[in-house]
Write a protein that holds these residues in place. Structure first.
Motif, PDB file in Angstrom:
ATOM      1  N   VAL A  46       1.059   5.980  -6.508  1.00 43.79           N
ATOM      2  CA  VAL A  46       0.000   5.160  -5.922  1.00 43.79           C
ATOM      3  C   VAL A  46       0.388   3.679  -5.962  1.00 43.79           C
ATOM      4  N   LYS A  47       1.008   3.252  -7.052  1.00 41.84           N
ATOM      5  CA  LYS A  47       1.466   1.859  -7.143  1.00 41.84           C
ATOM      6  C   LYS A  47       2.470   1.537  -6.037  1.00 41.84           C
ATOM      7  N   LYS A  48       3.369   2.470  -5.758  1.00 45.06           N
ATOM      8  CA  LYS A  48       4.362   2.250  -4.702  1.00 45.06           C
ATOM      9  C   LYS A  48       3.699   2.208  -3.329  1.00 45.06           C
ATOM     10  N   ASP A  49       2.691   3.053  -3.129  1.00 43.33           N
ATOM     11  CA  ASP A  49       1.961   3.028  -1.857  1.00 43.33           C
ATOM     12  C   ASP A  49       1.248   1.692  -1.676  1.00 43.33           C
ATOM     13  N   ILE A  50       0.667   1.162  -2.757  1.00 44.37           N
ATOM     14  CA  ILE A  50       0.002  -0.149  -2.691  1.00 44.37           C
ATOM     15  C   ILE A  50       1.018  -1.217  -2.308  1.00 44.37           C
ATOM     16  N   ALA A  51       2.179  -1.173  -2.903  1.00 47.78           N
ATOM     17  CA  ALA A  51       3.228  -2.153  -2.588  1.00 47.78           C
ATOM     18  C   ALA A  51       3.671  -2.041  -1.138  1.00 47.78           C
ATOM     19  N   ARG A  52       3.799  -0.815  -0.635  1.00 46.84           N
ATOM     20  CA  ARG A  52       4.186  -0.628   0.760  1.00 46.84           C
ATOM     21  C   ARG A  52       3.153  -1.232   1.699  1.00 46.84           C
ATOM     22  N   VAL A  53       1.889  -0.970   1.432  1.00 46.13           N
ATOM     23  CA  VAL A  53       0.822  -1.479   2.293  1.00 46.13           C
ATOM     24  C   VAL A  53       0.796  -3.005   2.258  1.00 46.13           C
ATOM     25  N   LYS A  54       0.911  -3.578   1.067  1.00 46.76           N
ATOM     26  CA  LYS A  54       0.912  -5.037   0.950  1.00 46.76           C
ATOM     27  C   LYS A  54       2.109  -5.649   1.687  1.00 46.76           C
ATOM     28  N   THR A  55       3.252  -4.995   1.621  1.00 43.61           N
ATOM     29  CA  THR A  55       4.446  -5.489   2.304  1.00 43.61           C
ATOM     30  C   THR A  55       4.242  -5.506   3.812  1.00 43.61           C
TER      31      THR A  55
END
Length: 65
Positions: A46-55
């Protein structure tokens, strides 16, 4: 969540997805604290998905300026 799927979303959709992911992360952390979480790797995912979306949100902001 695949990066191709994220890139197809609009900024408004990305903002909604970001809120949903943050809520999910909160729930997973709460489950982890109470020893109810079956798979701790979910938090990392989930943390990686958040980072992807923010990017992608940031890329779109820079592209529009």
């Amino acid at each position: 969540m695949k990066i191709e799927d994220i890139r197809k979303m609009s900024v408004a959709e990305l903002q909604k997805e970001l809120v949903a992911l943050k809520e999910e992360l909160f729930k997973l952390r709460f489950q982890n604290a109470t020893n109810q979480l079956e798979n701790p790797k979910q938090i990392e995912s989930v943390k990686k998905d958040i980072a992807r979306v923010k990017t992608i949100i940031r890329e779109q902001e820079l592209k529009n300026n």
